[in-house]
Design a protein around this motif. Structure first.
Motif, short mmCIF file in Angstrom:
data_model
loop_
_atom_site.label_atom_id
_atom_site.label_comp_id
_atom_site.label_asym_id
_atom_site.label_seq_id
_atom_site.Cartn_x
_atom_site.Cartn_y
_atom_site.Cartn_z
N LEU A 14 0.82 -1.21 0.00
CA LEU A 14 0.00 0.00 0.00
C LEU A 14 0.86 1.26 0.00
N LEU A 15 1.95 1.26 0.74
CA LEU A 15 2.84 2.41 0.76
C LEU A 15 3.49 2.64 -0.60
N GLU A 16 3.86 1.56 -1.27
CA GLU A 16 4.44 1.68 -2.60
C GLU A 16 3.42 2.24 -3.59
N GLU A 17 2.16 1.79 -3.50
CA GLU A 17 1.12 2.33 -4.37
C GLU A 17 0.89 3.81 -4.10
N LEU A 18 0.88 4.18 -2.83
CA LEU A 18 0.70 5.58 -2.45
C LEU A 18 1.85 6.43 -2.98
N LYS A 19 3.08 5.93 -2.86
CA LYS A 19 4.24 6.67 -3.36
C LYS A 19 4.14 6.86 -4.87
N THR A 20 3.71 5.84 -5.59
CA THR A 20 3.54 5.95 -7.04
C THR A 20 2.52 7.02 -7.39
N LYS A 21 1.41 7.05 -6.67
CA LYS A 21 0.38 8.06 -6.93
C LYS A 21 0.89 9.46 -6.62
N ILE A 22 1.61 9.62 -5.53
CA ILE A 22 2.15 10.93 -5.16
C ILE A 22 3.17 11.39 -6.19
N ASP A 23 4.01 10.48 -6.67
CA ASP A 23 5.02 10.83 -7.67
C ASP A 23 4.39 11.29 -8.98
N ASN A 24 3.20 10.80 -9.28
CA ASN A 24 2.53 11.14 -10.54
C ASN A 24 1.73 12.44 -10.46
N VAL A 25 1.55 12.98 -9.27
CA VAL A 25 0.82 14.23 -9.12
C VAL A 25 1.76 15.38 -9.44
N GLN A 26 1.34 16.23 -10.35
CA GLN A 26 2.15 17.37 -10.73
C GLN A 26 1.68 18.58 -9.93
N SER A 27 2.64 19.30 -9.40
CA SER A 27 2.28 20.51 -8.67
C SER A 27 1.87 21.57 -9.67
N PRO A 28 0.94 22.43 -9.29
CA PRO A 28 0.51 23.46 -10.22
C PRO A 28 1.65 24.44 -10.52
N LYS A 29 1.64 24.95 -11.73
CA LYS A 29 2.65 25.94 -12.09
C LYS A 29 2.44 27.19 -11.26
N ARG A 30 3.53 27.82 -10.96
CA ARG A 30 3.46 29.07 -10.24
C ARG A 30 4.00 30.17 -11.13
N TYR A 31 3.49 31.33 -10.92
CA TYR A 31 3.81 32.44 -11.80
C TYR A 31 4.20 33.69 -11.02
N TYR A 32 5.09 34.48 -11.63
CA TYR A 32 5.36 35.83 -11.16
C TYR A 32 4.40 36.76 -11.89
N ARG A 33 4.19 37.92 -11.30
CA ARG A 33 3.51 39.01 -11.98
C ARG A 33 4.50 40.15 -12.10
N ASN A 34 4.11 41.23 -12.78
CA ASN A 34 5.03 42.35 -12.98
C ASN A 34 5.61 42.85 -11.67
N LYS A 35 4.77 42.98 -10.65
CA LYS A 35 5.26 43.51 -9.37
C LYS A 35 6.35 42.62 -8.78
N HIS A 36 6.26 41.31 -8.99
CA HIS A 36 7.28 40.39 -8.48
C HIS A 36 8.60 40.58 -9.22
N LEU A 37 8.52 40.73 -10.55
CA LEU A 37 9.75 40.93 -11.33
C LEU A 37 10.44 42.21 -10.91
N LYS A 38 9.66 43.24 -10.64
CA LYS A 38 10.24 44.52 -10.21
C LYS A 38 10.85 44.38 -8.82
N MET A 39 10.15 43.70 -7.93
CA MET A 39 10.60 43.57 -6.54
C MET A 39 11.81 42.63 -6.43
N TYR A 40 11.74 41.45 -7.06
CA TYR A 40 12.79 40.44 -6.89
C TYR A 40 14.02 40.71 -7.74
N PHE A 41 13.83 41.27 -8.93
CA PHE A 41 14.94 41.41 -9.87
C PHE A 41 15.31 42.87 -10.16
N GLY A 42 14.55 43.79 -9.62
CA GLY A 42 14.85 45.21 -9.82
C GLY A 42 14.59 45.69 -11.23
N LEU A 43 13.69 45.03 -11.94
CA LEU A 43 13.37 45.42 -13.31
C LEU A 43 12.37 46.57 -13.31
#
Length: 94
Positions: A14-43
């Motif tokens: 059961l643990l092996e099956e659970l690990k396989t299922k967890i490995d197949n789950v993709q985390s959602p993409k994360r995004y910057y917005r303009n304010k993040h690019l300005k704040m983090y990179f000084g653009l």
């Protein structure tokens, strides 16, 4: 010992099956917005616009809002860096 293995075998399966299922789950993409690019990179707004226009900055636009994929921005930073972030030293090939 054999009884112990027989007892834990279903749990391990059961643990092996659970690990396989967890490995197949993709985390959602994360995004910057303009304010993040300005704040983090000084653009500036003009630099962000210029990078978008020259296709240097990957983006998605929904309505009036621009989204920049974090993973792709990080990849660009690594590709264009002369510093080996993993070994904390300058790359000789750059």
């Amino acid at each position: 010992m054999k009884e112990t293995n027989e007892t834990f075998e279903p749990v391990i399966k059961l643990l092996e099956e659970l690990k396989t299922k967890i490995d197949n789950v993709q985390s959602p993409k994360r995004y910057y917005r303009n304010k993040h690019l300005k704040m983090y990179f000084g653009l500036s707004d003009n630099t962000i616009l210029s990078y978008r226009d020259r296709n240097l900055l990957p983006f998605t636009k929904i309505g009036d809002i621009y989204y920049y994929p974090i993973a792709e921005i990080e990849s660009i930073l690594v590709q264009n860096s002369n510093f080996d972030l993993m070994n904390n030293r300058f790359n000789q090939s750059a």
